[in-house]
Design a protein around this motif. Structure first.
Motif, PDB file in Angstrom:
ATOM      1  N   GLN A 135       0.799  -1.146   0.173  1.00  7.47           N
ATOM      2  CA  GLN A 135       0.049   0.221  -0.016  1.00  7.47           C
ATOM      3  C   GLN A 135       0.755   1.138  -0.107  1.00  7.47           C
ATOM      4  N   GLN A 140       1.545   2.279  -5.196  1.00  7.56           N
ATOM      5  CA  GLN A 140       0.528   2.710  -5.782  1.00  7.56           C
ATOM      6  C   GLN A 140       0.683   3.277  -7.280  1.00  7.56           C
ATOM      7  N   LYS A 143       1.832   0.986 -10.233  1.00 10.36           N
ATOM      8  CA  LYS A 143       0.694   0.263 -10.978  1.00 10.36           C
ATOM      9  C   LYS A 143       0.435   0.436 -12.358  1.00 10.36           C
TER      10      LYS A 143
END
Length: 207
Positions: A135, A140, A143
């Motif tokens: 996380q 993030q 991605k």
């Protein structure tokens, strides 16, 4: 006996220890792949070339693509890039950044040149991780860059090495044993995971 030239290009994750190594292969996943191929297929001749340079982003690869890739005319070209393109957004936000759109545009230009000027089989490695927490902001952001890499592999009929997926799977297992020294640079276990993931995807083609 015909040798097969396998050229690896990327950033510090690829370059690791190359400067200090008399063979200029280094101690990264490239070394593990080199040693595995050397000992598993003694009848074959593999010429492993490590063109990793610390700190490189996709635009840095573009600046040296002609000299470090096209002129080498490899049989296999393995590309590992994308971590610094994202990491610089976090640790050096004041510099010009590589957006995901820019990343895709430049990646496409580089692969087009390979197709036009060489007969190399292209191997594309997913960017690994930024911090060993799924996380984390870096993961993030990463991605979309991983998605670009997957799209490029399909568009250019390249072999995809799912290194990001391999790290995600490992981290989901929550073993408590780190694969990096600082969230990005590999320790020996991280290099082993990269190398085995690469070999699983590529080995059949090299036999």
């Amino acid at each position: 006996m015909k040798q097969q030239k396998i050229l690896f290009i990327g950033d510090s994750i690829t370059a690791s220890g190359k400067r200090e190594d008399p063979e200029k292969i280094g101690v990264s996943y490239v070394r593990i792949i080199h040693d595995y191929l050397l000992t598993t297929y003694p009848e074959k001749v593999y010429n492993i070339v490590n063109k990793g340079i610390s700190g490189n982003r996709i635009t840095d690869l573009a600046a040296r693509w002609q000299k470090d890739v096209i002129e080498h005319n490899p049989d296999y070209l393995s590309i590992s890039i994308g971590i610094n393109d994202v990491w610089r957004q976090l640790d050096r936000p004041e510099i010009e950044q590589i957006t995901v759109e820019k990343f895709e545009q430049v990646y496409k230009e580089l692969l087009t040149k390979v197709k036009e000027h060489t007969n190399a089989h292209i191997i594309i490695m997913e960017p690994t991780v930024i911090e060993e927490k799924l996380q984390a902001p870096g993961n993030q952001l990463l991605k979309e860059y991983v998605k670009v890499v997957n799209d490029m592999s399909k568009q250019f009929e390249a072999t995809l090495v799912p290194t990001h997926q391999a790290f995600v799977k490992y981290l989901e297992g929550n073993k408590g044993y780190n694969l990096t020294t600082d969230g990005v640079h590999m320790n020996s276990a991280g290099n082993m995971l990269m190398a085995t993931t690469w070999l699983k995807a590529v080995e059949e083609q090299l036999k």
